[in-house]
Design a protein around this motif. Sequence first.
Motif, PDB file in Angstrom:
ATOM      1  N   LEU A  80       8.643 -12.247   7.445  1.00 22.30           N
ATOM      2  CA  LEU A  80       7.774 -11.114   7.747  1.00 22.30           C
ATOM      3  C   LEU A  80       8.602  -9.846   7.865  1.00 22.30           C
ATOM      4  O   LEU A  80       9.798  -9.889   8.170  1.00 22.30           O
ATOM      5  N   THR A  81       7.957  -8.703   7.626  1.00 23.25           N
ATOM      6  CA  THR A  81       8.654  -7.415   7.640  1.00 23.25           C
ATOM      7  C   THR A  81       7.795  -6.367   8.336  1.00 23.25           C
ATOM      8  O   THR A  81       6.590  -6.280   8.092  1.00 23.25           O
ATOM      9  N   LEU A  82       8.434  -5.581   9.213  1.00 17.96           N
ATOM     10  CA  LEU A  82       7.770  -4.397   9.749  1.00 17.96           C
ATOM     11  C   LEU A  82       7.610  -3.410   8.597  1.00 17.96           C
ATOM     12  O   LEU A  82       8.581  -3.107   7.901  1.00 17.96           O
ATOM     13  N   ARG A  83       6.402  -2.910   8.401  1.00 14.19           N
ATOM     14  CA  ARG A  83       6.138  -2.117   7.197  1.00 14.19           C
ATOM     15  C   ARG A  83       7.059  -0.898   7.117  1.00 14.19           C
ATOM     16  O   ARG A  83       7.147  -0.111   8.067  1.00 14.19           O
ATOM     17  N   PRO A  84       7.741  -0.714   5.989  1.00 16.74           N
ATOM     18  CA  PRO A  84       8.589   0.470   5.800  1.00 16.74           C
ATOM     19  C   PRO A  84       7.843   1.639   5.171  1.00 16.74           C
ATOM     20  O   PRO A  84       8.348   2.759   5.142  1.00 16.74           O
ATOM     21  N   GLU A  85       6.648   1.378   4.630  1.00 14.00           N
ATOM     22  CA  GLU A  85       5.807   2.421   4.031  1.00 14.00           C
ATOM     23  C   GLU A  85       4.389   1.876   3.952  1.00 14.00           C
ATOM     24  O   GLU A  85       4.156   0.691   4.200  1.00 14.00           O
ATOM     25  N   GLY A  86       3.414   2.737   3.639  1.00 11.84           N
ATOM     26  CA  GLY A  86       2.030   2.321   3.759  1.00 11.84           C
ATOM     27  C   GLY A  86       1.298   1.998   2.473  1.00 11.84           C
ATOM     28  O   GLY A  86       0.274   1.315   2.504  1.00 11.84           O
ATOM     29  N   THR A  87       1.797   2.473   1.326  1.00 11.79           N
ATOM     30  CA  THR A  87       1.046   2.305   0.085  1.00 11.79           C
ATOM     31  C   THR A  87       0.838   0.836  -0.267  1.00 11.79           C
ATOM     32  O   THR A  87      -0.276   0.413  -0.602  1.00 11.79           O
ATOM     33  N   ALA A  88       1.906   0.036  -0.216  1.00  7.50           N
ATOM     34  CA  ALA A  88       1.789  -1.381  -0.562  1.00  7.50           C
ATOM     35  C   ALA A  88       0.801  -2.090   0.355  1.00  7.50           C
ATOM     36  O   ALA A  88      -0.013  -2.906  -0.097  1.00  7.50           O
ATOM     37  N   SER A  89       0.850  -1.774   1.667  1.00  6.28           N
ATOM     38  CA  SER A  89      -0.087  -2.391   2.615  1.00  6.28           C
ATOM     39  C   SER A  89      -1.524  -1.991   2.299  1.00  6.28           C
ATOM     40  O   SER A  89      -2.444  -2.812   2.372  1.00  6.28           O
ATOM     41  N   CYS A  90      -1.721  -0.719   1.950  1.00  4.75           N
ATOM     42  CA  CYS A  90      -3.067  -0.241   1.628  1.00  4.75           C
ATOM     43  C   CYS A  90      -3.608  -0.948   0.387  1.00  4.75           C
ATOM     44  O   CYS A  90      -4.760  -1.392   0.370  1.00  4.75           O
ATOM     45  N   VAL A  91      -2.775  -1.072  -0.647  1.00  9.38           N
ATOM     46  CA  VAL A  91      -3.205  -1.763  -1.863  1.00  9.38           C
ATOM     47  C   VAL A  91      -3.526  -3.219  -1.570  1.00  9.38           C
ATOM     48  O   VAL A  91      -4.523  -3.764  -2.041  1.00  9.38           O
ATOM     49  N   ARG A  92      -2.688  -3.869  -0.764  1.00  4.40           N
ATOM     50  CA  ARG A  92      -2.954  -5.260  -0.386  1.00  4.40           C
ATOM     51  C   ARG A  92      -4.305  -5.389   0.313  1.00  4.40           C
ATOM     52  O   ARG A  92      -5.108  -6.278   0.016  1.00  4.40           O
ATOM     53  N   ALA A  93      -4.600  -4.476   1.238  1.00  3.77           N
ATOM     54  CA  ALA A  93      -5.868  -4.514   1.971  1.00  3.77           C
ATOM     55  C   ALA A  93      -7.055  -4.268   1.038  1.00  3.77           C
ATOM     56  O   ALA A  93      -8.098  -4.933   1.148  1.00  3.77           O
ATOM     57  N   VAL A  94      -6.904  -3.324   0.120  1.00  2.08           N
ATOM     58  CA  VAL A  94      -7.981  -3.024  -0.830  1.00  2.08           C
ATOM     59  C   VAL A  94      -8.312  -4.252  -1.678  1.00  2.08           C
ATOM     60  O   VAL A  94      -9.485  -4.578  -1.903  1.00  2.08           O
ATOM     61  N   LEU A  95      -7.271  -4.950  -2.125  1.00  2.00           N
ATOM     62  CA  LEU A  95      -7.504  -6.141  -2.949  1.00  2.00           C
ATOM     63  C   LEU A  95      -8.051  -7.298  -2.118  1.00  2.00           C
ATOM     64  O   LEU A  95      -8.983  -7.982  -2.527  1.00  2.00           O
ATOM     65  N   GLU A  96      -7.478  -7.505  -0.945  1.00  2.00           N
ATOM     66  CA  GLU A  96      -7.909  -8.637  -0.116  1.00  2.00           C
ATOM     67  C   GLU A  96      -9.384  -8.521   0.262  1.00  2.00           C
ATOM     68  O   GLU A  96     -10.101  -9.521   0.335  1.00  2.00           O
ATOM     69  N   HIS A  97      -9.856  -7.307   0.471  1.00  3.34           N
ATOM     70  CA  HIS A  97     -11.242  -7.104   0.904  1.00  3.34           C
ATOM     71  C   HIS A  97     -12.133  -6.591  -0.228  1.00  3.34           C
ATOM     72  O   HIS A  97     -13.268  -6.177   0.019  1.00  3.34           O
ATOM     73  N   ASN A  98     -11.605  -6.607  -1.463  1.00  7.57           N
ATOM     74  CA  ASN A  98     -12.404  -6.322  -2.663  1.00  7.57           C
ATOM     75  C   ASN A  98     -13.090  -4.953  -2.589  1.00  7.57           C
ATOM     76  O   ASN A  98     -14.243  -4.796  -3.006  1.00  7.57           O
ATOM     77  N   LEU A  99     -12.380  -3.958  -2.063  1.00  2.00           N
ATOM     78  CA  LEU A  99     -12.991  -2.642  -1.895  1.00  2.00           C
ATOM     79  C   LEU A  99     -13.280  -1.946  -3.218  1.00  2.00           C
ATOM     80  O   LEU A  99     -14.164  -1.086  -3.290  1.00  2.00           O
ATOM     81  N   LEU A 100     -12.548  -2.299  -4.265  1.00  2.00           N
ATOM     82  CA  LEU A 100     -12.760  -1.640  -5.552  1.00  2.00           C
ATOM     83  C   LEU A 100     -14.012  -2.134  -6.271  1.00  2.00           C
ATOM     84  O   LEU A 100     -14.405  -1.557  -7.284  1.00  2.00           O
ATOM     85  N   TYR A 101     -14.617  -3.179  -5.739  1.00  2.39           N
ATOM     86  CA  TYR A 101     -15.845  -3.709  -6.359  1.00  2.39           C
ATOM     87  C   TYR A 101     -16.934  -2.630  -6.402  1.00  2.39           C
ATOM     88  O   TYR A 101     -17.711  -2.555  -7.363  1.00  2.39           O
TER      89      TYR A 101
END
Length: 419
Positions: A80-101
């Motif tokens: 596990l890693t303490l997030r060093p930046e936010g873009t990757a986390s945001c993209v992961r969340a968007v995909l995991e929760h299917n927000l682009l649908y």
Amino acid sequence: MPTRGIQAVRGMNDILPDQIDRWEFFEQSVRDWMAAYGYRNIRMPIVEQTDLFVRSIGAVTDIVEKEMYTFVDHLNGESLTLRPEGTASCVRAVLEHNLLYSGPQRLYYSGAMFRHERPQKGRYRQFHQVGAEALGYGGPDIDAELIIMGADLWKRLGVSGVRLEIGTLGSAESRSVHRTRLIDYLQRHLCKLDEDASRRLHSNPLRILDSKNAGMREIIEGAPRLLDDLDEDSLIHFERLQQILREQGVDFEINPRLVRGLDYYNRTVFEWVTDKLGAQGTVCAGGRYDGLVEQVGGKATPACGFALGVERVLALVMDSIIPQAPPDVYVVHKGDAAAGFAWKTARHLRDRGFQAILHCGEGSFKAQMRKADASGARFAIIIGDDEAQAGEISIKPLREAAEQVRVGLAEAADLLKRA
């Protein structure tokens, strides 16, 4: 032997009450600013799987190689890693929760990020960022919007002396052509490359152009320019971006050596920079990352975004922040009956929109009045047993020459509003 005091981890700072006014002012400004452009808030975990950052940021980057706080969860063996930046986390969340649908998304986030760097002014091991991500938009208009948002924020905050640099990394195909030319050029100057550049020569040669080593400056300035290897679509995209910025009155400089420190960028890159913060001159940076969604596991999706360093921006606006208003009243009281009535008085005034501090602890009227004055309150509410038994309070102005008055509690709010 006395117990040694425990201090904060180096590079991870407390934000004290005397500093919080500017943080809260900035946070409210950000909420208003993002809402004005239709960006919705998203909040991601501070800890993510390490592979998310290795895959998205790039294995051969300073962040992944040197700066990430990574550990193994002893309960399940996960890295596990303490997030060093936010873009990757945001993209992961968007995909995991299917927000682009439901279509393209304009999102923003804020919070703490972590990098193991040498602490200095404007660079900390725990730092804070605000980021905006626009996913599902392929044209240069969204790149321009994100840049124009930065210009708007500086205006809202009263920040001056920040300038815009833009560039382009082209497509993967253009970078491949440029990479070959760049490696060939650097190999001809191999004896002049520092250790870091030599190590990156074949793994990530573009990052060599971002070297801060003064001894490398001449080599970098003579290197082939990526702008000269752009494919036609990337060139059209970049020219249209410039046209929009000119039409909207946003000044910029083209920086052909602007490469950014993360592997996921393509086409547009930009930085807002200042000379007021010494070596840490970048206050906001971003660009287009059309391949990242696919890298993280989704379908190919165009995207663009930015992140700004909160501590760096606050360093530019600290003098323009209006301090939080002091409390309206400070309630002093003495006597058994007075104590209960003081609680009732403070609650009564708060219910009617006043900021009221209730004195807690012992102390004479004189000592309590000194604390009332030190609080910055406009009025002291004085309650003794006599006032309490009569259901009344005495109101004493602390910041102006006016008479103390004694009124019923029901009248107090109206009198204070008129004062």
